[in-house]
Design a protein around this motif. Sequence first.
Motif, mmCIF file in Angstrom:
data_model
loop_
_atom_site.group_PDB
_atom_site.id
_atom_site.type_symbol
_atom_site.label_atom_id
_atom_site.label_comp_id
_atom_site.label_asym_id
_atom_site.label_seq_id
_atom_site.Cartn_x
_atom_site.Cartn_y
_atom_site.Cartn_z
ATOM 1 N N PHE B 135 1.666 7.967 -6.003
ATOM 2 C CA PHE B 135 1.242 6.601 -5.678
ATOM 3 C C PHE B 135 2.140 5.583 -6.371
ATOM 4 N N TYR B 136 2.371 5.834 -7.679
ATOM 5 C CA TYR B 136 3.226 4.914 -8.433
ATOM 6 C C TYR B 136 4.622 4.861 -7.828
ATOM 7 N N ILE B 137 5.159 6.043 -7.502
ATOM 8 C CA ILE B 137 6.511 6.102 -6.937
ATOM 9 C C ILE B 137 6.549 5.327 -5.618
ATOM 10 N N GLY B 138 5.529 5.549 -4.778
ATOM 11 C CA GLY B 138 5.462 4.847 -3.496
ATOM 12 C C GLY B 138 5.399 3.337 -3.701
ATOM 13 N N TYR B 139 4.579 2.930 -4.663
ATOM 14 C CA TYR B 139 4.431 1.493 -4.951
ATOM 15 C C TYR B 139 5.767 0.889 -5.357
ATOM 16 N N LEU B 159 -1.090 -1.968 -0.605
ATOM 17 C CA LEU B 159 -0.923 -0.538 -0.882
ATOM 18 C C LEU B 159 -1.716 -0.128 -2.112
ATOM 19 N N ALA B 160 -1.637 -0.953 -3.169
ATOM 20 C CA ALA B 160 -2.343 -0.615 -4.409
ATOM 21 C C ALA B 160 -3.843 -0.543 -4.164
ATOM 22 N N LEU B 161 -4.356 -1.469 -3.347
ATOM 23 C CA LEU B 161 -5.799 -1.464 -3.083
ATOM 24 C C LEU B 161 -6.208 -0.264 -2.225
ATOM 25 N N ILE B 162 -5.393 0.045 -1.200
ATOM 26 C CA ILE B 162 -5.699 1.240 -0.404
ATOM 27 C C ILE B 162 -5.705 2.459 -1.317
ATOM 28 N N LEU B 167 -8.183 6.877 -4.290
ATOM 29 C CA LEU B 167 -8.097 7.764 -5.450
ATOM 30 C C LEU B 167 -9.332 8.651 -5.638
ATOM 31 N N PRO B 168 -10.535 8.058 -5.638
ATOM 32 C CA PRO B 168 -11.700 8.931 -5.806
ATOM 33 C C PRO B 168 -11.816 9.955 -4.679
ATOM 34 N N ILE B 169 -11.430 9.555 -3.473
ATOM 35 C CA ILE B 169 -11.546 10.480 -2.346
ATOM 36 C C ILE B 169 -10.572 11.637 -2.528
ATOM 37 N N VAL C 169 2.810 7.553 2.875
ATOM 38 C CA VAL C 169 1.677 8.024 3.669
ATOM 39 C C VAL C 169 1.219 9.427 3.268
ATOM 40 N N LEU C 170 2.165 10.298 2.936
ATOM 41 C CA LEU C 170 1.797 11.696 2.705
ATOM 42 C C LEU C 170 0.707 11.885 1.633
ATOM 43 N N PRO C 171 0.763 11.162 0.494
ATOM 44 C CA PRO C 171 -0.326 11.354 -0.465
ATOM 45 C C PRO C 171 -1.707 11.073 0.146
ATOM 46 N N PHE C 172 -1.738 10.123 1.092
ATOM 47 C CA PHE C 172 -3.019 9.805 1.723
ATOM 48 C C PHE C 172 -3.428 10.858 2.763
ATOM 49 N N TYR C 173 -2.478 11.691 3.142
ATOM 50 C CA TYR C 173 -2.806 12.784 4.068
ATOM 51 C C TYR C 173 -3.442 13.966 3.334
ATOM 52 N N VAL C 174 -3.462 13.893 1.989
ATOM 53 C CA VAL C 174 -3.988 15.028 1.224
ATOM 54 C C VAL C 174 -5.418 15.399 1.628
ATOM 55 N N PRO C 175 -6.360 14.428 1.625
ATOM 56 C CA PRO C 175 -7.721 14.847 1.965
ATOM 57 C C PRO C 175 -7.860 15.468 3.364
ATOM 58 N N PRO C 176 -7.339 14.861 4.435
ATOM 59 C CA PRO C 176 -7.525 15.524 5.730
ATOM 60 C C PRO C 176 -6.845 16.885 5.807
#
Lengths: 209, 244, 224
Positions: B135-139, B159-162, B167-169, C169-176
């Motif tokens: 996440f940090y790298i992406g940011y 992006l940070a808010l998304i 994060l918890p999910i 995007v890929l980190p956000f693809y982790v859960p699905p």
Amino acid sequence: MALSLVVDALSLKKGYRHLIHDLSFSVAPGECVALTGANGVGKTTLLRTLAGFIRPDGGHVRYAGGVDPEGSVAAQAHYLGHAEALSPGRLAGAELDFQRAFLGGTAAGQAEAIRRLNLSPLLELETRMLSAGQKRRLSCARLIMARRPVWLLDEPMSPLDTEHRAKLAELMQGHLSEGGLIVCAVHDALPFEVRELRLTAPAMEAVYG
Amino acid sequence: MIISWLANPDRFSKVFAPVRPWVAGLSLILFAWGLYLCFASPEDYQQGDTVRIMYIHVPAAWMALFTYLVMGVASFFGLIFRHALADAAAKAAAPIGAVFTALALITGSLWGKPMWGTWWEWDGRMTSVLVLFLFYIGYIALHASIEDEQRAAKSTAILALIGLINLPIIKFSVDWWNTLHQGASVFRPDGPTVAPAMLWPLLVMALAYKALFVWLWLIRIDTEILSRKYNGLRARLGFREGGA
Amino acid sequence: MTPPSPSLALLKRDLGLSLARGGGPVLAAGFYLTLMAMVPLSLGPEAQTLSKIAPGLTWLCLALASLLSLERLFERDYEDGVFDLLRTGPLALEWVAFLKCLAQWLGTGLILSLMTPVVMILLGAPVGVAGWALVAALIGSFSFALIGGAGASLTLGSRKGGVLIALLVLPFYVPPVIFGAGLMQAFVTGAPVFQALSLLSAYGLFALALGPIAMGAALRSALN
């Protein structure tokens, strides 16, 4: 159709510095304001703010006396920018059909636009085949297809040839006589009476505030 | 309103410039004290001396999360109230957070070798921290790739808010994927289970990390404010020379 | 004849654009198949190994293939100035973004989803897995499209496009990916699949709620 535009103490920033500082003016129905000024002074940015694309950093843009007070600014206005909003791979006719359906225009309006802007020879061509002037004519069609009280035009004449400049001027005058209003960034004078609004760079003190 | 009074970048610089050396000093003292306690504390009856890695690792992992939280809050304020200072604060926090996260990963790996026998164990917590690092790298990458400073601030704030919401999910999904790891053992509703002798150095180190963060953060925010001012003036001069 | 609604007109246009010249679907499907063909080549053709990893790998490749067309999702209309037109229309920008994602998904994600059970079975997963694989792939690829759309809208106008989108995007693809592959794993091992399916669906709904809001905000910032 009678809608007037009021700009009150408007400030716009580019990055973190002021581009336009404390600008106030109003445009009455049936009036055309020509924005002039040096390159980079903020004509396009101002037009885009009037269209509601940019949130002002200070002050207000208001459209008063609208037919539809619920409707957003954008839905009362046509914005014609430098980019023509045409996808290169699609047929000119298909783009017109889409624009009419999307903006809520009428079939009669579309036919009128095709006739008045002499578009019928272009309809079967992919838009990437068109010249800059032809593309601009296609863009102007939406002014006629879907009638809206506010026209925001960014140097509408520049790619057009003499004949079509006259045509567009005629369309603009027709719009004004119906009580519409126009704000138009220009470098060359328009062939009818307009009120000129000359933008200048804000003073140094106001740049970083 | 003290916050809106301080939100003016110039005022912020003036007020916090004299504070910075004090924070730096505090951080140094806390680190000295904390490190002394680390080595003075008894060794673990199971882990032996390797337990001392924990005093570096655990606060770093806390800071990794804490910094992201700070970034999220700053982004939120930047997005809603469009404060240049909030944008600067969020941007300034990101690389610091990334370094804390990397530190947590590296020390975790060093700790894992004697503990589990592998440099990297795909357990839930390590994997979540790795995703946090991404996440940090992406940011940082997103911020670097957008030239318009204000747009970059806005996009990265979104992006940070998304990320904050996700994060918890992600943590949950990773835990679901792998439930084979030890549960969080310091803050638990039924009280800490770490021996008090270990808890003290841990808390002092945590405070030292916090102070270090605040110090670095203040420096970076100030740098950010100055560079913006510089860019603004330069663009302005360019306009004068080129446009008039 | 009633005039077509603005939403329908936009959906039709975007679907046409994504299908035109086979760009989207053929590219994504070809990429997906090529990736899957590389799997036995890199791991060896033993049926036992393949059938064990097939479900998980298929999900990974589905995620990667979903990334492919994201770069052009908004970029095209951004460069052509079409967004200026879209913003003077009657639809909210969030809804416009959602419709674009939907058109994109119909053009690529749907086809990838239809291929997923076939690919899985070719790699040695049991035939009975097909039904669940299809359902899971449909939900998963739709979440990929929405989350991916958010990533695409954030990078709009930056010059690093594709790779940056993948990184974001890929980190956000982790859960699905976890829930989808977990569902397949559960099916193969005979465990109940409903937990994984409900988690996957929950993530899909979450993406449906968050995606358009994020895209709307990001587009608004990019398009000023």
